[in-house]
Design a protein around this motif. Sequence first.
Motif, PDB file in Angstrom:
ATOM      1  N   VAL A 388       0.850  -1.197   0.000  1.00  0.00           N
ATOM      2  CA  VAL A 388       0.000   0.000   0.000  1.00  0.00           C
ATOM      3  C   VAL A 388       0.880   1.239   0.000  1.00  0.00           C
ATOM      4  CG1 VAL A 388      -1.966  -1.064   1.170  1.00  0.00           C
ATOM      5  CG2 VAL A 388      -0.176   0.015   2.537  1.00  0.00           C
ATOM      6  N   LEU A 389       0.367   2.276  -0.637  1.00  0.00           N
ATOM      7  CA  LEU A 389       1.029   3.575  -0.611  1.00  0.00           C
ATOM      8  C   LEU A 389       0.278   4.419   0.403  1.00  0.00           C
ATOM      9  CD1 LEU A 389       3.359   4.431  -2.529  1.00  0.00           C
ATOM     10  CD2 LEU A 389       1.689   5.777  -3.791  1.00  0.00           C
ATOM     11  N   ILE A 390       1.000   4.992   1.358  1.00  0.00           N
ATOM     12  CA  ILE A 390       0.349   5.809   2.405  1.00  0.00           C
ATOM     13  C   ILE A 390       1.184   7.069   2.638  1.00  0.00           C
ATOM     14  CG2 ILE A 390      -0.678   3.802   3.599  1.00  0.00           C
ATOM     15  CD1 ILE A 390       1.660   3.987   5.617  1.00  0.00           C
ATOM     16  N   ASP A 391       0.661   7.997   3.458  1.00  0.00           N
ATOM     17  CA  ASP A 391       1.455   9.182   3.800  1.00  0.00           C
ATOM     18  C   ASP A 391       2.707   8.760   4.553  1.00  0.00           C
ATOM     19  OD1 ASP A 391       0.025  11.236   2.678  1.00  0.00           O
ATOM     20  OD2 ASP A 391      -1.355  11.387   4.388  1.00  0.00           O
ATOM     21  N   ARG A 392       3.817   9.412   4.222  1.00  0.00           N
ATOM     22  CA  ARG A 392       5.095   8.980   4.805  1.00  0.00           C
ATOM     23  C   ARG A 392       5.118   9.130   6.332  1.00  0.00           C
ATOM     24  NH1 ARG A 392      10.336  11.133   1.930  1.00  0.00           N
ATOM     25  NH2 ARG A 392       9.254  10.200   0.169  1.00  0.00           N
ATOM     26  N   LYS A 393       4.381  10.115   6.833  1.00  0.00           N
ATOM     27  CA  LYS A 393       4.431  10.325   8.291  1.00  0.00           C
ATOM     28  C   LYS A 393       3.862   9.143   9.064  1.00  0.00           C
ATOM     29  CE  LYS A 393       0.180  13.003   8.374  1.00  0.00           C
ATOM     30  NZ  LYS A 393      -0.396  14.263   8.045  1.00  0.00           N
ATOM     31  N   TYR A 394       3.103   8.276   8.398  1.00  0.00           N
ATOM     32  CA  TYR A 394       2.530   7.109   9.099  1.00  0.00           C
ATOM     33  C   TYR A 394       3.347   5.844   8.913  1.00  0.00           C
ATOM     34  CZ  TYR A 394      -1.652  10.001   9.424  1.00  0.00           C
ATOM     35  OH  TYR A 394      -2.529  11.005   9.686  1.00  0.00           O
ATOM     36  N   MET A 395       4.514   5.964   8.288  1.00  0.00           N
ATOM     37  CA  MET A 395       5.252   4.757   7.912  1.00  0.00           C
ATOM     38  C   MET A 395       5.550   3.831   9.100  1.00  0.00           C
ATOM     39  SD  MET A 395       8.797   4.480   5.866  1.00  0.00           S
ATOM     40  CE  MET A 395       9.794   4.484   7.344  1.00  0.00           C
ATOM     41  N   GLU A 396       6.164   4.400  10.140  1.00  0.00           N
ATOM     42  CA  GLU A 396       6.556   3.540  11.262  1.00  0.00           C
ATOM     43  C   GLU A 396       5.336   2.962  11.955  1.00  0.00           C
ATOM     44  OE1 GLU A 396       9.559   5.329  13.689  1.00  0.00           O
ATOM     45  OE2 GLU A 396      10.770   5.818  11.929  1.00  0.00           O
ATOM     46  N   LEU A 397       4.305   3.804  12.103  1.00  0.00           N
ATOM     47  CA  LEU A 397       3.070   3.343  12.746  1.00  0.00           C
ATOM     48  C   LEU A 397       2.471   2.174  11.964  1.00  0.00           C
ATOM     49  CD1 LEU A 397       0.827   3.785  14.829  1.00  0.00           C
ATOM     50  CD2 LEU A 397      -0.190   5.478  13.274  1.00  0.00           C
ATOM     51  N   ALA A 398       2.470   2.301  10.643  1.00  0.00           N
ATOM     52  CA  ALA A 398       1.893   1.242   9.805  1.00  0.00           C
ATOM     53  C   ALA A 398       2.699  -0.045   9.930  1.00  0.00           C
ATOM     54  CB  ALA A 398       1.845   1.701   8.348  1.00  0.00           C
ATOM     55  N   VAL A 399       4.023   0.063   9.883  1.00  0.00           N
ATOM     56  CA  VAL A 399       4.867  -1.132   9.988  1.00  0.00           C
ATOM     57  C   VAL A 399       4.605  -1.823  11.323  1.00  0.00           C
ATOM     58  CG1 VAL A 399       7.264  -1.941  10.209  1.00  0.00           C
ATOM     59  CG2 VAL A 399       6.670  -0.286   8.417  1.00  0.00           C
ATOM     60  N   GLN A 400       4.563  -1.034  12.396  1.00  0.00           N
ATOM     61  CA  GLN A 400       4.366  -1.628  13.723  1.00  0.00           C
ATOM     62  C   GLN A 400       2.975  -2.253  13.847  1.00  0.00           C
ATOM     63  OE1 GLN A 400       5.449   1.801  16.007  1.00  0.00           O
ATOM     64  NE2 GLN A 400       7.625   1.481  15.588  1.00  0.00           N
ATOM     65  N   ALA A 401       1.966  -1.558  13.310  1.00  0.00           N
ATOM     66  CA  ALA A 401       0.593  -2.086  13.406  1.00  0.00           C
ATOM     67  C   ALA A 401       0.476  -3.409  12.642  1.00  0.00           C
ATOM     68  CB  ALA A 401      -0.394  -1.059  12.855  1.00  0.00           C
ATOM     69  N   LEU A 402       1.093  -3.480  11.468  1.00  0.00           N
ATOM     70  CA  LEU A 402       1.001  -4.714  10.673  1.00  0.00           C
ATOM     71  C   LEU A 402       1.799  -5.836  11.334  1.00  0.00           C
ATOM     72  CD1 LEU A 402       1.232  -3.140   7.119  1.00  0.00           C
ATOM     73  CD2 LEU A 402      -0.795  -4.070   8.258  1.00  0.00           C
ATOM     74  N   HIS A 403       2.914  -5.475  11.919  1.00  0.00           N
ATOM     75  CA  HIS A 403       3.731  -6.466  12.627  1.00  0.00           C
ATOM     76  C   HIS A 403       2.901  -7.087  13.756  1.00  0.00           C
ATOM     77  CE1 HIS A 403       7.327  -8.064  14.703  1.00  0.00           C
ATOM     78  NE2 HIS A 403       7.877  -8.019  13.500  1.00  0.00           N
ATOM     79  N   ASP A 404       2.179  -6.244  14.489  1.00  0.00           N
ATOM     80  CA  ASP A 404       1.308  -6.729  15.583  1.00  0.00           C
ATOM     81  C   ASP A 404       0.169  -7.583  15.036  1.00  0.00           C
ATOM     82  OD1 ASP A 404       2.751  -5.477  17.518  1.00  0.00           O
ATOM     83  OD2 ASP A 404       1.416  -3.742  17.718  1.00  0.00           O
ATOM     84  N   THR A 405      -0.500  -7.043  14.008  1.00  0.00           N
ATOM     85  CA  THR A 405      -1.690  -7.714  13.477  1.00  0.00           C
ATOM     86  C   THR A 405      -1.394  -9.142  13.023  1.00  0.00           C
ATOM     87  OG1 THR A 405      -2.627  -5.640  12.792  1.00  0.00           O
ATOM     88  CG2 THR A 405      -3.431  -7.578  11.635  1.00  0.00           C
ATOM     89  N   PHE A 406      -0.227  -9.334  12.406  1.00  0.00           N
ATOM     90  CA  PHE A 406       0.082 -10.670  11.896  1.00  0.00           C
ATOM     91  C   PHE A 406       0.910 -11.495  12.887  1.00  0.00           C
ATOM     92  CE2 PHE A 406      -1.151  -8.327   8.105  1.00  0.00           C
ATOM     93  CZ  PHE A 406      -2.104  -9.198   7.602  1.00  0.00           C
ATOM     94  N   GLY A 407       0.965 -11.026  14.126  1.00  0.00           N
ATOM     95  CA  GLY A 407       1.595 -11.814  15.192  1.00  0.00           C
ATOM     96  C   GLY A 407       3.063 -12.117  14.946  1.00  0.00           C
ATOM     97  N   LEU A 408       3.766 -11.192  14.294  1.00  0.00           N
ATOM     98  CA  LEU A 408       5.150 -11.501  13.899  1.00  0.00           C
ATOM     99  C   LEU A 408       6.119 -11.513  15.084  1.00  0.00           C
ATOM    100  CD1 LEU A 408       5.380  -9.672  10.460  1.00  0.00           C
ATOM    101  CD2 LEU A 408       5.105 -12.089  10.928  1.00  0.00           C
ATOM    102  N   GLU A 409       5.701 -10.949  16.218  1.00  0.00           N
ATOM    103  CA  GLU A 409       6.617 -10.993  17.371  1.00  0.00           C
ATOM    104  C   GLU A 409       6.779 -12.420  17.874  1.00  0.00           C
ATOM    105  OE1 GLU A 409       3.628  -9.720  17.483  1.00  0.00           O
ATOM    106  OE2 GLU A 409       2.572 -10.523  19.220  1.00  0.00           O
ATOM    107  N   ARG A 410       5.913 -13.322  17.386  1.00  0.00           N
ATOM    108  CA  ARG A 410       6.057 -14.734  17.794  1.00  0.00           C
ATOM    109  C   ARG A 410       6.810 -15.561  16.747  1.00  0.00           C
ATOM    110  NH1 ARG A 410       0.844 -13.405  19.007  1.00  0.00           N
ATOM    111  NH2 ARG A 410       0.049 -14.432  17.135  1.00  0.00           N
ATOM    112  N   ALA A 411       7.258 -14.892  15.662  1.00  0.00           N
ATOM    113  CA  ALA A 411       7.964 -15.642  14.593  1.00  0.00           C
ATOM    114  C   ALA A 411       9.401 -15.915  15.008  1.00  0.00           C
ATOM    115  CB  ALA A 411       7.945 -14.822  13.300  1.00  0.00           C
ATOM    116  N   GLY A 412      10.100 -16.685  14.195  1.00  0.00           N
ATOM    117  CA  GLY A 412      11.532 -16.861  14.455  1.00  0.00           C
ATOM    118  C   GLY A 412      11.939 -18.310  14.515  1.00  0.00           C
TER     119      GLY A 412
END
Length: 412
Positions: A388-412
């Motif tokens: 997705v293309l979004i406003d740059r000011k939301y970049m970090e927020l978007a990355v963190q939100a998607l990381h949470d949503t897909f449960g990636l903190e449990r990956a590895g």
Amino acid sequence: MPILVMKFGGTSVATLDRIRRAAKRVGREVANGYDVIVIVSAMAGETNKLVGFVDETGPFFDAREYDAVVSSGENVTAGLMALTLQEMDVPARSWQGWQVPVETTSAHASARIDAIGTENILSKFGEGMKVAVVAGFQGVSPEGRITTLGRGGSDTTAVAFAAAFGAVRCDIYTDVDGVYTTDPRICGKARKLDRIAFEEMLELASLGAKVLQTRSVELAMRFKVRLRVLSSFDEFDENAGTLVCDEEDIVEKNAVAGVAYSRDEAKMTLLSVADRPGIAAAIFGPLAEAGVNVDMIVQNISEEGRTDMTFSCPTNQVVRAEKAMQGAKEAGEINYSELVADQDVCKVSIVGIGMRSHAGVASKMFSALRDENINIKVITTSEIKVSVLIDRKYMELAVQALHDTFGLERAG
Ligand code: ADP
Ligand code: ASP
Ligand code: MG
């Protein structure tokens, strides 16, 4: 002797101390019985400095001289690494790209490797040399001019050497200890992956994760190179880092393997173009001819026979795109009222081969962005990614939100 390729990135050779540290690792592999090909980058920040000098000479520089200048950072580290190894009594010498030779196309600043001559280095190994230190990122064109492989190109040099010499493995030493679920610098919850599939790594790299240059992953996939990413700062460990491998070698497959982002995006909108058959060809033909890498495209709803066409391209191609559209307008091929360039955007993507078999991944992504009140400007999808293309000011927020949503903190 089996051959091992070890690549050290800019931060890993940023000072003589770090070069010594890297050289010790090389010495250990020599003691383990390998003939080693070491690929070095320029010292951290050096290539940016050289590019800056070239930019200062003027906007329309000769790309052949750009390559002559920006390739030089690697020459310094190659020589210093060889000297350091010699100090440690490890027989080593340095090689610039043309000396090997690393034969490339003549597409200056983004050349591709056509062939690597193995004879010179192999005969030196035969004479007792233990380490060939090769300047990464550079080669020589059919015209005999120095070329470079595009930013981050030393990764590609390393994989190409591993393929050409049939190396047992290609180890990419960098400033993080492997490939993470997303850039650990912008998401504290990012997790290191023990393994990642070639296809996923290829998408992540091409969508902005700069830990490996895209072309290096392509080559590794094609030539079945065992590719490992690991830290040059951690203590030595046989199983350290991330192995980039075949999909079949990964047991647990999540729908999403990682999140990537790219700041290097611009959104271009042609306002009020005629909505007629052939209009897309009339717009994107001239853009392609001008060498603009169009990524995402949306055509808006048409009103009274006119529509807006939006596309994205790298920020450094905005001027080229504007010129191409202006040219097409003057030639009467297209007609539009205005071309609006928005450079305050970024691209955020989720990647995973598991998407092939999981439904609803895209809608879950869109809901997560909605919950953060982030407006999506353009969307593209493929079998294993959604961007997705979004406003740059939301970049970090978007990355963190998607990381949470897909449960990636449990990956590895
Ligand atoms: P080098 O100079 O060693 O080639 P790079 O700066 O090119 O290193 O690449 C390493 C950087 O890539 C890391 O410092 C990190 O910020 C960034 N990066 C982006 N995405 C990822 C990811 N998914 N996993 C690991 N690192 C990532
Ligand atoms: N030194 C080059 C760059 O900074 C190549 C590399 O490090 O891979 O892009
Ligand atoms: Mg790099």
